[in-house]
Design an enzyme around this catalytic site. Structure first.
Site, PDB file in Angstrom:
ATOM      1  N   LYS A 211       0.938  -1.279  -0.050  1.00  0.00           N
ATOM      2  CA  LYS A 211       0.058  -0.043   0.020  1.00  0.00           C
ATOM      3  C   LYS A 211       0.807   1.090   0.106  1.00  0.00           C
ATOM      4  O   LYS A 211       1.591   1.358   1.004  1.00  0.00           O
ATOM      5  CB  LYS A 211      -0.778   0.093   1.225  1.00  0.00           C
ATOM      6  CG  LYS A 211      -1.973   1.189   0.973  1.00  0.00           C
ATOM      7  CD  LYS A 211      -2.333   1.535   2.578  1.00  0.00           C
ATOM      8  CE  LYS A 211      -2.053   2.682   3.204  1.00  0.00           C
ATOM      9  NZ  LYS A 211      -1.762   4.029   2.377  1.00  0.00           N
TER      10      LYS A 211
ATOM     11  N   GLY B 103       6.402   4.753   9.039  1.00  0.00           N
ATOM     12  CA  GLY B 103       5.437   5.914   9.213  1.00  0.00           C
ATOM     13  C   GLY B 103       5.280   6.358  10.732  1.00  0.00           C
ATOM     14  O   GLY B 103       6.474   6.114  11.489  1.00  0.00           O
TER      15      GLY B 103
ATOM     16  N   GLU C 137       2.328   6.567  16.383  1.00  0.00           N
ATOM     17  CA  GLU C 137       1.123   6.064  17.027  1.00  0.00           C
ATOM     18  C   GLU C 137       0.297   5.014  15.755  1.00  0.00           C
ATOM     19  O   GLU C 137      -0.225   3.933  16.204  1.00  0.00           O
ATOM     20  CB  GLU C 137       0.005   7.077  17.072  1.00  0.00           C
ATOM     21  CG  GLU C 137       0.310   8.070  18.156  1.00  0.00           C
ATOM     22  CD  GLU C 137       0.758   7.254  19.599  1.00  0.00           C
ATOM     23  OE1 GLU C 137      -0.148   6.311  19.815  1.00  0.00           O
ATOM     24  OE2 GLU C 137       1.576   7.366  20.340  1.00  0.00           O
TER      25      GLU C 137
ATOM     26  N   GLY D  59       2.217   3.055  13.827  1.00  0.00           N
ATOM     27  CA  GLY D  59       2.858   1.765  13.997  1.00  0.00           C
ATOM     28  C   GLY D  59       2.515   1.123  15.168  1.00  0.00           C
ATOM     29  O   GLY D  59       2.226  -0.226  15.012  1.00  0.00           O
TER      30      GLY D  59
ATOM     31  N   GLU E 117       9.412   0.790  11.359  1.00  0.00           N
ATOM     32  CA  GLU E 117      10.369   1.918  11.163  1.00  0.00           C
ATOM     33  C   GLU E 117       9.401   3.296  11.450  1.00  0.00           C
ATOM     34  O   GLU E 117       8.652   3.781  10.705  1.00  0.00           O
ATOM     35  CB  GLU E 117      11.024   2.181   9.891  1.00  0.00           C
ATOM     36  CG  GLU E 117      12.374   3.086   9.955  1.00  0.00           C
ATOM     37  CD  GLU E 117      12.006   4.323   9.487  1.00  0.00           C
ATOM     38  OE1 GLU E 117      11.941   5.203  10.551  1.00  0.00           O
ATOM     39  OE2 GLU E 117      11.839   4.647   8.400  1.00  0.00           O
TER      40      GLU E 117
ATOM     41  N   CYS F 259      13.090  10.339   7.880  1.00  0.00           N
ATOM     42  CA  CYS F 259      13.245  10.044   9.224  1.00  0.00           C
ATOM     43  C   CYS F 259      14.501  10.323   9.806  1.00  0.00           C
ATOM     44  O   CYS F 259      14.467  10.232  11.020  1.00  0.00           O
ATOM     45  CB  CYS F 259      12.616   8.549   9.242  1.00  0.00           C
ATOM     46  SG  CYS F 259      11.002   8.156   8.801  1.00  0.00           S
TER      47      CYS F 259
ATOM     48  N   GLU G  73       9.625  14.896  17.516  1.00  0.00           N
ATOM     49  CA  GLU G  73      10.135  15.089  15.700  1.00  0.00           C
ATOM     50  C   GLU G  73       9.370  15.840  15.253  1.00  0.00           C
ATOM     51  O   GLU G  73       8.249  15.809  14.902  1.00  0.00           O
ATOM     52  CB  GLU G  73       9.813  13.461  15.240  1.00  0.00           C
ATOM     53  CG  GLU G  73      10.260  13.526  13.963  1.00  0.00           C
ATOM     54  CD  GLU G  73      10.160  12.011  13.198  1.00  0.00           C
ATOM     55  OE1 GLU G  73      10.867  11.800  12.169  1.00  0.00           O
ATOM     56  OE2 GLU G  73       9.037  11.288  13.691  1.00  0.00           O
TER      57      GLU G  73
END
Length: 476
Positions: free
Chosen positions: A169, A222, A225, A227, A244, A278, A380
């Protein structure tokens, strides 16, 4: 553009579509099917039917397809990069690098497939022991919009080379390049059903990938939350996971560092892809003996970055990819300004001018003298904002660098061998750079510690992530 299921280009079962817009201009780039749970189930069925034949192929035969696809991707680099820039926003030279990076990954796994996998030993009293590696089956991948081609490569390269089939996706704001790359893989000989791409929202398409029991592994890149939700959805089926989940990478500049090289490292490490990486430099700690000069020179360099449409000549930084990201960046800068958390010495606002009004632009921003407890350091910030603090020495720098819920990457800039040895040992991160930042070759395992996730992508061990061991003991 349509989704790819069982080698066929299809509309979604619902018949609905969604638009993809250029973040620099607001113009329509293309459309994609708004897939749902039924589309994922159809893709899983196709992947299941294709699995036995694909797994039965020799690793070399599988890898040849990856190699042929990589060559075709390189041949079409110009068109693919233009599409990537149009839907994602990054400068065209960065898009060219990313498309080449996708090809690099496929070529790496082509070469790795020639190396025999598994183990063999004669164990006294037990007989001959072999450890075979077998593909898991159907795997799922959920990828973000910031580096769609590279991250797609990370996930499909190892999975397909190991003999698995996949349902992938892409992100809603950047699905078109992924679809085009999947098309090239099919043209290179990838059998129908081995790679299926379903476009649509995460709450339906992504969640079905995470929870459907027929999928044996999910690789997700991504937000933290999201994840966590993927892990919860995958738990009942005891799926393997690679997560990740972002980072807040520190960069430590020591007193003996090459200031010019470190400044260029900051500029690339923070403002590449508009800071939407990231492993971007998100916290900068500079030895107090050089801090004033460093910030002065860095400010001039940051102010010289040309912001604009990624297709325009000379542009050094494009727009953010989506409006939600732009609003978050503007909000955190405004909050720091209101709380008087440092001095904004560059940027801090959207650029002025007619050419910027339709796009999602924000100037590259540098905030000096930021207190250590500022939200600019603790969270972040996924955009072109960099907080800077002076530190008294390596002890303080390492303490601050490790004081984060994240542990994805970190860098130290010095020529002192003792400092290098200590920093690389003590920095709590999945990858540590010395006198560089951001680069991740496919040969190097990539992943994080703490809240940055679990599992690794890239490197030879990625094949382990996409296979399971079977031990065999033979006594004659």
């Amino acid at each position: 553009m349509k989704m790819l299921i069982n080698g066929e280009w299809r509309d979604s079962i619902s018949g609905r579509i969604f638009p993809v817009h250029n973040p620099a201009t607001g113009d329509l780039v293309g459309e994609a099917p708004l897939g749902g749970e039924d589309d994922v189930v159809s893709a899983i069925e196709a992947a299941g039917e294709a699995f036995s034949d694909w797994a039965a192929k020799s690793p070399r035969d599988r890898s040849k397809i990856l190699f042929f696809a990589a060559a075709e991707v390189r041949r079409r680099n110009t068109d693919l990069a233009a599409l990537l820039t149009a839907e994602q926003g990054k400068p065209i030279r960065e898009a060219v690098d990313e498309i080449n990076g996708f090809a690099n990954i496929l070529e790496y796994y082509h070469g790795l497939s020639a190396v025999p996998q598994g183990e063999f030993a004669n164990l006294k009293g037990y007989g001959r022991a072999t450890v075979e590696r077998r593909p898991l089956g159907i795997c799922g991948a959920i990828i973000p919009w910031n580096m769609p081609a590279i991250i797609m490569g990370w996930k499909i390269g190892a999975a397909l080379a190991a003999g698995n089939t996949m349902v992938l996706k892409p992100a809603r704001t950047a699905p078109l390049t992924c679809l085009r790359l999947a098309e090239i893989l099919g043209e290179a000989g990838l059998p129908p059903g081995v790679l299926n791409v379903v476009t649509g929202p995460g709450e339906t398409v992504g969640r079905e990938i995470a929870r459907n029991p027929s999928i044996r592994k999910v690789s997700f890149t991504g937000e933290v939350e999201t994840g966590r939700q993927v892990a919860l959805d995958a738990a009942p089926a005891m799926k393997r996971l690679t997560l990740e989940l972002g980072g807040s990478d520190p960069m430590i500049v020591c007193a003996d560092a090459d200031i010019g090289a470190a400044i260029e490292g900051v500029v690339r490490g923070r403002f590449y892809n508009c800071g939407q990486v990231c492993t971007a430099v998100k916290r900068l700690y500079v030895d107090e003996s050089i801090a004033d000069e460093f910030v002065r020179r860095l400010t001039a360099r940051v102010e010289g970055i040309v912001v604009g449409n990624g297709m325009d000549r000379g542009v050094g930084m494009g727009p953010l990819n989506n409006r939600a990201g732009l609003e978050r960046v503007a909000s955190v800068v405004d909050a720091a300004r209101e709380r008087d958390e440092g001095e904004i010495v560059a940027g801090g606002r959207a650029p002025e001018g007619e050419e910027y009004k339709r796009g999602l632009f924000f100037l590259p921003t540098l905030v000096a003298g930021v207190p250590h407890d500022s939200v600019l350091f603790s969270e972040e910030v996924f955009g072109p904002v960099l907080p800077v603090a002076a530190v008294s020495g390596l002890d303080e720098a390492l303490t601050l660098a490790n004081n984060s819920r994240y542990g994805l990457g970190a860098s130290v800039w010095t020529h002192d061998a003792n400092v290098i040895a200590r920093a690389t040992e003590e920095l709590d991160a999945g990858i540590v750079w010395v006198n560089q930042h951001l680069k991740i070759p496919p040969e190097v395992p990539f992943g994080g510690t703490k809240g940055s996730g679990i599992g690794r992508e890239n490197g030879s061990r990625a094949l382990d992530e996409y296979s399971e061991e079977k031990a065999v003991l033979v006594r004659l």
